[in-house]
Each structure stands twice: as C-alpha cells, then as structure tokens.
Scaffold this active site. Structure first.
Site, PDB file in Angstrom:
ATOM      1  N   ASN A   9     -60.867 -39.393  -3.408  1.00  0.00           N
ATOM      2  CA  ASN A   9     -59.788 -38.757  -2.652  1.00  0.00           C
ATOM      3  C   ASN A   9     -58.827 -38.136  -3.657  1.00  0.00           C
ATOM      4  OD1 ASN A   9     -57.656 -38.024  -1.042  1.00  0.00           O
ATOM      5  ND2 ASN A   9     -57.022 -40.118  -0.534  1.00  0.00           N
ATOM      6  N   TRP A  10     -58.920 -36.832  -3.799  1.00  0.00           N
ATOM      7  CA  TRP A  10     -58.104 -36.138  -4.816  1.00  0.00           C
ATOM      8  C   TRP A  10     -56.632 -36.053  -4.420  1.00  0.00           C
ATOM      9  CZ3 TRP A  10     -61.581 -31.253  -6.176  1.00  0.00           C
ATOM     10  CH2 TRP A  10     -62.791 -31.712  -6.720  1.00  0.00           C
ATOM     11  N   LYS A  11     -56.326 -36.333  -3.171  1.00  0.00           N
ATOM     12  CA  LYS A  11     -54.951 -36.205  -2.666  1.00  0.00           C
ATOM     13  C   LYS A  11     -54.431 -34.781  -2.967  1.00  0.00           C
ATOM     14  CE  LYS A  11     -54.496 -41.148  -2.984  1.00  0.00           C
ATOM     15  NZ  LYS A  11     -53.638 -42.314  -3.035  1.00  0.00           N
ATOM     16  N   HIS A  96     -55.262 -42.050   6.528  1.00  0.00           N
ATOM     17  CA  HIS A  96     -54.877 -42.538   5.198  1.00  0.00           C
ATOM     18  C   HIS A  96     -53.443 -43.068   5.275  1.00  0.00           C
ATOM     19  CE1 HIS A  96     -53.832 -42.730   0.985  1.00  0.00           C
ATOM     20  NE2 HIS A  96     -55.135 -42.826   0.776  1.00  0.00           N
ATOM     21  N   GLU A  98     -51.009 -42.724   3.415  1.00  0.00           N
ATOM     22  CA  GLU A  98     -49.965 -41.722   3.122  1.00  0.00           C
ATOM     23  C   GLU A  98     -49.689 -40.852   4.349  1.00  0.00           C
ATOM     24  OE1 GLU A  98     -51.835 -40.389  -0.495  1.00  0.00           O
ATOM     25  OE2 GLU A  98     -51.391 -42.374  -1.317  1.00  0.00           O
ATOM     26  N   GLU A 168     -57.683 -50.186   2.640  1.00  0.00           N
ATOM     27  CA  GLU A 168     -56.793 -49.826   1.536  1.00  0.00           C
ATOM     28  C   GLU A 168     -55.481 -50.586   1.671  1.00  0.00           C
ATOM     29  OE1 GLU A 168     -58.097 -45.735  -0.122  1.00  0.00           O
ATOM     30  OE2 GLU A 168     -56.620 -45.386   1.431  1.00  0.00           O
ATOM     31  N   GLY A 174     -52.019 -46.537  -5.883  1.00  0.00           N
ATOM     32  CA  GLY A 174     -51.218 -45.792  -6.854  1.00  0.00           C
ATOM     33  C   GLY A 174     -50.229 -46.666  -7.612  1.00  0.00           C
ATOM     34  N   SER A 213     -56.402 -48.519  -6.339  1.00  0.00           N
ATOM     35  CA  SER A 213     -56.482 -48.639  -7.800  1.00  0.00           C
ATOM     36  C   SER A 213     -57.852 -49.094  -8.293  1.00  0.00           C
ATOM     37  CB  SER A 213     -55.384 -49.560  -8.324  1.00  0.00           C
ATOM     38  OG  SER A 213     -54.116 -49.014  -8.011  1.00  0.00           O
ATOM     39  N   GLY A 234     -58.588 -42.999  -5.613  1.00  0.00           N
ATOM     40  CA  GLY A 234     -57.567 -41.962  -5.746  1.00  0.00           C
ATOM     41  C   GLY A 234     -57.513 -41.443  -7.176  1.00  0.00           C
ATOM     42  N   GLY A 235     -56.502 -41.866  -7.905  1.00  0.00           N
ATOM     43  CA  GLY A 235     -56.220 -41.347  -9.253  1.00  0.00           C
ATOM     44  C   GLY A 235     -57.429 -41.270 -10.173  1.00  0.00           C
TER      45      GLY A 235
HETATM   46  P1  13P Z   1     -55.436 -44.998  -6.062  1.00  0.00           P
HETATM   47  O1  13P Z   1     -56.884 -45.219  -6.442  1.00  0.00           O
HETATM   48  O2  13P Z   1     -54.774 -43.917  -6.851  1.00  0.00           O
HETATM   49  O3  13P Z   1     -54.673 -46.295  -6.041  1.00  0.00           O
HETATM   50  O4  13P Z   1     -55.455 -44.460  -4.562  1.00  0.00           O
HETATM   51  C1  13P Z   1     -56.185 -45.142  -3.605  1.00  0.00           C
HETATM   52  C2  13P Z   1     -56.265 -44.312  -2.383  1.00  0.00           C
HETATM   53  O5  13P Z   1     -55.293 -44.134  -1.675  1.00  0.00           O
HETATM   54  C3  13P Z   1     -57.540 -43.648  -2.079  1.00  0.00           C
HETATM   55  O6  13P Z   1     -57.524 -43.051  -0.840  1.00  0.00           O
END
Ligand code: 13P
Length: 250
Positions: A9-11, A96, A98, A168, A174, A213, A234-235
C-alpha cells in the site's frame, strides 16, 4: 490452501519516476520469489495507468487504495469501480484506518464500498483494526467484530468468500511498533473464528493479511503464524528490496 498475499500500500507517496524505478526493482527480483506467494501493489489512482503499463503480463497484481460506492455521476473527486476496471485492477482496499479516522468513513460506508467493489468484480481488501486506546481498554475483539459484522450483514458470508481481510492494529501503523507475532495471531484467529460461525469452509479459505510496520526484518516471524496469510505493507513497500524480502518471508 491459502496462497499468501504480500500487498504494497503505497499510500499518498511517490512520483511518476519513483513509480517506474520501484516497479523496475520489483520486476527484477520477483522471479526469485517463486509461485507460492502472490504480490500486488496499490499505487495512488493517478499512477494506475503507468502501473498497468509496466506490470501487464507479469505475475504482479495491482489495485487501488480506495473507491467510491457510487455509480459514475456528480461526485467530485471520487473514483468509480468501473474506472478501476478500465485499468485492470484486481483488488481495491476498502476501510483502511486512514480512511476511517482521517476521512470519516464509517462501518456502513466501508460496507457499501465493499459491496460496490464486489459487484464490479473487484476483490476487496477489507481493513479492520483497533486504535491504541481501544486495545488498552481491552475491546480489540469487539471493535474488529463490529467492523467485520457491518460487511457480513450487508454482503453475507458469501461476500467474504471473494475478499481478502487485512488486520491492521492502528497503533502499529507507521509507528515502527509491530504487534508481536503472538498478538497478531490471537486477533487473526479471532477473525477466522468469527467467520467460521457463518461458514467453516469459507473461514478456512479466507486470506487474512497482517498490516502494521511489516518489514524485511520481521516478516518471516509474523508470517510463520498459522492464521497470517501475508501482509499489507505500507512504508516498507516503497523500497523494492524491502518489499521483495517481505515477499520471501511469506
Ligand atoms: P506501515 O507498514 O507503514 O506501518 O503501514 C501499514 C499500513 O497501513 C498498510 O496499509
């Protein structure tokens, strides 16, 4: 037999050139991963055309990070399921954390997005998970059950059969904090048991990803847990080597 899925997930990250560079790196290393793991990336909407161009004909899948529950029409700023199909998305993330916490998406909205995605033939990746405050209050299972039940009530267990679930824990997103493999397993097992109340076979076949993470350094121990079927990353998915190391861990 559940084939693990490692989803990036590149956000709201990247540019056209970084997208090209990242996908070149992933394509270069994907051959070494083997057929036992599926990989997919979730770029911002505007890069979907480029992702399709670069990943078409490869084993790597792609999808969007969000979708409207509406049919095309006067909904400024929204993107319809049919538009995602134009770019041959297989997946779409719905709910998600967010989207839920920053953009006010309720359980009901998420359930409607899930339904719209499924109706269009997209595979929804349904995100569920508790806030830190909810974990500390001991209501993790209640929260996850409520988020899951909103979809089950609208779509039935048959709806889940065609979907992927991502657990999640919001406190691990994050933040660099990861749930321990045992903490994650406990919630994954709970989610599967909740599905099994409706249909044991569907529960056993549903992929439940862990997100929060996930990194190259912790992926293998997380994915060794019996009810973790890959990750929503994510990251770390913004770095080709990290992403590939995570895929190897699955
Ligand atoms: P991180 O891996 O950056 O913690 O993000 C997780 C996430 O929200 C994936 O959708």
């Amino acid at each position: 037999m559940r084939i693990p899925l490692v989803a990036g997930n590149w956000k709201m990250n990247g540019s056209l050139s970084s997208t090209q560079e990242l996908l070149a790196g992933i394509k270069q290393g994907i051959g070494a991963i083997g057929a036992g793991v599926e990989c997919a990336v979730f770029p911002p909407f505007v890069y979907l055309a480029e992702v399709e161009r670069l990943l078409g004909g490869t084993v790597i899948g792609w999808g969007a990070q969000n979708v409207s529950e509406q049919q095309p029409g006067a909904f400024t700023g929204e993107v319809a399921t049919a538009m995602l199909l134009d770019f041959h998305c297989t997946y779409v993330i719905v709910g998600h954390s967010e989207r839920r916490t920053l953009y006010g998406e309720t359980d009901a909205i998420v359930a409607r997005k899930f339904a719209a995605a499924r109706k269009a033939g997209l595979t929804p990746v349904l995100c569920i998970g508790e806030l830190l405050e909810e974990r500390e209050r001991g209501v993790t299972e209640e929260v996850v059950a409520r988020q899951l039940d909103a979809v089950l009530e609208l779509e039935g267990i048959e709806g889940i059969e065609e979907a992927v679930i991502a657990y999640e824990p919001v406190w691990a997103i994050g933040t660099g904090k990861t749930a321990t493999p045992e903490q994650a397993q406990e919630v994954h097992a709970f989610i599967r048991s909740r599905l099994a109340r409706h249909d044991a076979a569907i529960a056993a076949a549903t992929r439940i990803l862990y997100g929060g993470s996930v990194k190259g350094s912790n992926a293998a121990e997380l994915f060794a847990m019996p009810d973790l079927d890959g990750g929503l990353v994510g990251g770390a998915s913004l770095n080709a080597q990290e992403f590939l190391t995570i895929a190897k861990g699955a």
